[in-house]
Design an enzyme around this catalytic site. Structure first.
Site, PDB file in Angstrom:
ATOM      1  N   SER A   1      41.499-101.147 110.377  1.00  0.00           N
ATOM      2  CA  SER A   1      40.466-101.977 111.013  1.00  0.00           C
ATOM      3  C   SER A   1      39.129-101.723 110.328  1.00  0.00           C
ATOM      4  O   SER A   1      38.879-100.609 109.829  1.00  0.00           O
ATOM      5  CB  SER A   1      40.342-101.635 112.502  1.00  0.00           C
ATOM      6  OG  SER A   1      39.229-102.291 113.076  1.00  0.00           O
TER       7      SER A   1
ATOM      8  N   TYR B   1      39.831 -95.648 119.527  1.00  0.00           N
ATOM      9  CA  TYR B   1      40.369 -96.634 118.590  1.00  0.00           C
ATOM     10  C   TYR B   1      39.736 -96.485 117.211  1.00  0.00           C
ATOM     11  O   TYR B   1      40.438 -96.419 116.194  1.00  0.00           O
ATOM     12  CB  TYR B   1      40.111 -98.043 119.132  1.00  0.00           C
ATOM     13  CG  TYR B   1      40.589 -99.159 118.229  1.00  0.00           C
ATOM     14  CD1 TYR B   1      41.934 -99.505 118.180  1.00  0.00           C
ATOM     15  CD2 TYR B   1      39.693 -99.874 117.421  1.00  0.00           C
ATOM     16  CE1 TYR B   1      42.384-100.529 117.355  1.00  0.00           C
ATOM     17  CE2 TYR B   1      40.129-100.898 116.600  1.00  0.00           C
ATOM     18  CZ  TYR B   1      41.477-101.223 116.567  1.00  0.00           C
ATOM     19  OH  TYR B   1      41.914-102.233 115.746  1.00  0.00           O
TER      20      TYR B   1
END
Length: 731
Positions: A599, A612
């Protein structure tokens, strides 16, 4: 013999008078008959056999009635044929070619004229039909009957491939069928069949030694029924002489149970795939049903396997003979089996090269790949190889036919194969080479097995669809099997299941399968890859899109638990997948590629997604570490998306609403999930340089690029697909 299933014990009679009553043309009836014949592998094999019909048509040039031959075109399959798959030719022009042939024969050019005549058929084309004409055209044209079937039934070939096939033909069919010596299909064989019809006016067909049967009638239905009757008589005769358990000399080796067999297969398949893919990458089909096991475990299997196949249609797929490995499952180890396979394939390649050198002609095509197409292993079964799953499955089907032919021939007499030179002249026939060259160019991933983990939705689903476009065999893996199955079903609906797919056995799959896996559980991942091996024989590319996003406020778990889950899925999961896949890559010794989805959050510090973001930062470094560990065989790269809202399970309705509220984006409660996601995606897009929402398809395109070979010198890199999020620029 009457025409109903009450009198057919070995074949199904499927003719429907109500359907045929609606046909308006000769071609309609021919297509119907062809589809019925091709739909039953006891009648003919995939792509094999041909049918024809002669009828009166209106000449588009003169407006007058002319007799036209409709015959299955080159490369067609009877089961799936439509009107477009049949060539059409003027009968008077085909018959006129005989004078030209006889003239060439007189000057000693008969061998060459056989091939040259095929080009002449184009000059007899009726109504500019573009369908390439089959080499079997004269077999149909010169028989003075309206309807002709040329089939390859296992039971009939068993008679045709027997040592005393002529005597057996007379015994089984009397004067209905006339025995003919082996001869390669072509103009001269057509003339011989013409003479048979003249010399034996009561005959209904001919047995082509080592090849099959051709029969004729003046009625469409009668021709179909005759084809079945011929097969039924052969099958009954074989059944009456069947040796039961003593067929093939009785059993020599034991069968492994399913669990042990699958474990052995999982260990040897990638190793074997590497051995047979030295010249070009191949995809496998495994078969271990009762029939094939009875053969490979038998006393006579080595002798019969070495003889090779008889029917030309068979060995064009299976090569002149298979590789038989005399491994004893009761006492030999898997390591011994690997050694036997390695030595066996080395010897097979040497033998094949010698076969080519001994039999080649001055104008023969170059030698093709020398690896075996069929591998036979006692206790295990058969492994067939082809350039894709469909071809390997059909190759397996053809060798099954060969086994049934040998079974029948050994029951009634003694099986014999074609002489080696005759086999070579078929395998390397210039006309067959021309047919191969007419085949469409392979797609970039046609020989590749691509495992997409997270294929149930979002980026994974889009990626599965993207690689399928390029011809890949796609393994749709997901924690939720039903979601993976939906994606696989979508691919199947577009690309088909392929020829020969039947039953629930994963080895008979098509170009897409669904499997369940939990990437945090090594045993689950290992079992997933085992299923892939049984389906395709190996893997080439792995694309991991599965991930998890947990954030305070949207998840009712502690922050400690968020870290545990985030790192287990987003980091350790990638490590488990990579290390399990690497076992297969190392066994194959074929270049591979791994893409791990990380990401842009890994490079951007922000509030609200601590677990995350840090897990994705760790995943970025995992990519770099794996690139070092798996080199030089495997390229490892990362795909770093920005917020992909569309189709993502990471953006359930409550999270989307929370984000819209957080960013003061107006919405109403009655708006659909998709409408809300579109609003959020558009908001995020305004923070990028390109001002465009990021879609799963954007990520899929990058994932495909990284496994396509176009970036073969790129490894250990993180490719951002974020619309130009300048906060994520590397510093």
């Amino acid at each position: 013999m009457s025409n109903s299933n009450d009198t057919f014990q070995h074949i199904n009679y499927a003719w429907d008078d109500e359907k045929t009553a609606q046909f308006n043309s000769t071609l309609d009836g021919l297509v119907y008959r062809s589809n019925l014949l091709g739909s039953d592998q006891r009648i003919t094999n995939t792509g094999g056999g041909n049918t024809s019909a002669k009828g009166i048509e209106i000449d588009p040039l003169t407006g007058k009635e002319v007799e036209v031959l409709w015959v299955k075109g080159s490369g067609g399959d009877l089961r799936t044929s439509t009107a477009e798959n049949f060539s059409s030719l003027y009968m008077d022009r085909l018959l006129a070619l005989q004078d030209r042939y006889y003239q060439a024969d007189e000057v000693g050019a008969k061998t060459q004229i056989e091939d040259d005549m095929v080009e002449m058929y184009r000059h007899a084309t009726f109504n500019l039909n573009p369908r390439a004409t089959s080499i079997d055209t004269p077999l149909h044209a010169f028989i003075p009957y309206k309807h002709v079937d040329h089939m390859h039934p296992n039971s009939v070939i068993a008679v045709a491939a027997s040592k005393n096939s002529k005597a057996l033909t007379e015994k089984i069919w009397g004067d209905e069928l006339i025995w003919t010596e082996w001869q390669r299909p072509g103009f001269d064989l057509g003339l011989k069949l013409q003479s048979i019809c003249k010399d034996y006016p009561k005959s209904k067909g001919a047995i082509l030694a080592g090849h099959g049967v051709i029969n004729w009638a003046n009625d469409n239905k009668a021709c179909y029924a005759l084809s079945l009757e011929i097969i039924e008589k052969a099958a009954r005769y074989i059944e009456a002489h069947d040796k039961g358990e003593d067929t093939f000399g009785g059993q020599k080796y034991i069968c492994l149970d399913a669990e042990n067999r699958n474990q052995v297969l999982a260990e040897i398949l990638p190793y074997l795939r590497g051995l047979v893919s030295g010249e070009a990458k191949l995809v496998g089909t495994v078969q271990y049903d009762e029939s094939i096991l009875h053969f490979v475990n038998s006393q006579d299997a080595p002798r019969l396997a070495d003889l090779g196949t008889s029917c030309p249609d068979h060995f064009l797929r299976t090569k002149i003979k298979p590789l038989y490995v005399a491994w004893d499952p009761a006492k030999d180890s898997v390591e011994q089996l690997k050694l036997m396979l390695s030595e066996g394939i080395e010897q097979y390649k040497a033998d094949y090269s010698q076969y080519y050198a001994t039999c080649k002609h001055d104008n023969s095509p170059n030698q093709r790949a020398s690896s075996p197409s069929i591998c036979l292993i006692p206790g295990i079964g058969m492994i067939a190889w082809g350039k894709n799953k469909s071809e390997s499955r059909v190759t397996a089907e053809f060798y099954n036919c060969a086994v049934e032919v040998m079974r029948g021939a050994e029951a009634i007499d003694e099986y014999i194969a074609l002489p080696q030179q005759e086999a070579f002249d078929i395998e390397y026939w210039l006309l067959e080479e021309a047919k191969l060259k007419r085949m469409p160019k392979e797609k970039p991933l046609a020989r590749e097995v691509v495992v997409v983990i997270g294929a149930g939705d979002g980026i994974g689903k889009a990626t599965a669809h993207r690689v399928a476009i390029e011809g890949a065999h796609v393994v749709c893996a997901d924690l939720r099997l039903e979601a993976a199955q939906q994606t696989a079903d979508e691919l199947t609906s577009v690309y088909g299941v392929g020829i020969g797919v039947s039953g629930s056995d994963i080895s008979s799959c098509g170009p897409a399968i669904a499997v369940q896996t939990d990437i945090t559980d090594r045993d689950s991942v290992s079992k997933m890859f085992q299923k892939v091996l049984l389906a395709y024989g190996g893997i080439d590319k792995v694309i991991l899109t599965a991930g998890v996003f947990l954030a305070p406020g949207q998840n009712s778990i502690s922050e400690d638990k968020m870290f545990d889950v985030s790192f287990a899925v987003n980091v350790k999961g990638g490590y488990i997948v990579a290390t399990e896949a690497n076992k297969i890559w190392q066994a194959q010794q074929l270049p591979g590629a791994l893409v791990i989805t990380t990401s842009v959050n890994a490079a951007v510090s922000k509030k609200g997604s601590l677990a995350y973001d840090t897990s994705k930062a760790a995943a970025n470094h995992l990519v770099r570490e794996l690139a070092v560990e798996l080199s030089p065989l495997v390229n490892v790269n990362g795909l770093a998306p920005a917020t992909v809202v569309k189709g993502s399970t990471m953006f359930p309705r409550d999270r989307v609403i929370a984000s819209l509220t957080k960013y003061s984006v107006s919405f109403t409660e009655d708006e659909s999930d998709d409408e809300l996601r579109d609003k959020l995606a558009l908001f995020y897009a305004q923070r990028t340089l390109t001002k465009q929402p990021i879609t799963p398809e954007d990520q899929a395109e990058a994932a495909y690029l990284m496994i396509s070979g176009q970036l073969s010198k790129t490894t250990g890199q993180i490719i951002s697909v974020d619309g130009g999020l300048h906060e994520a620029f590397l510093r």
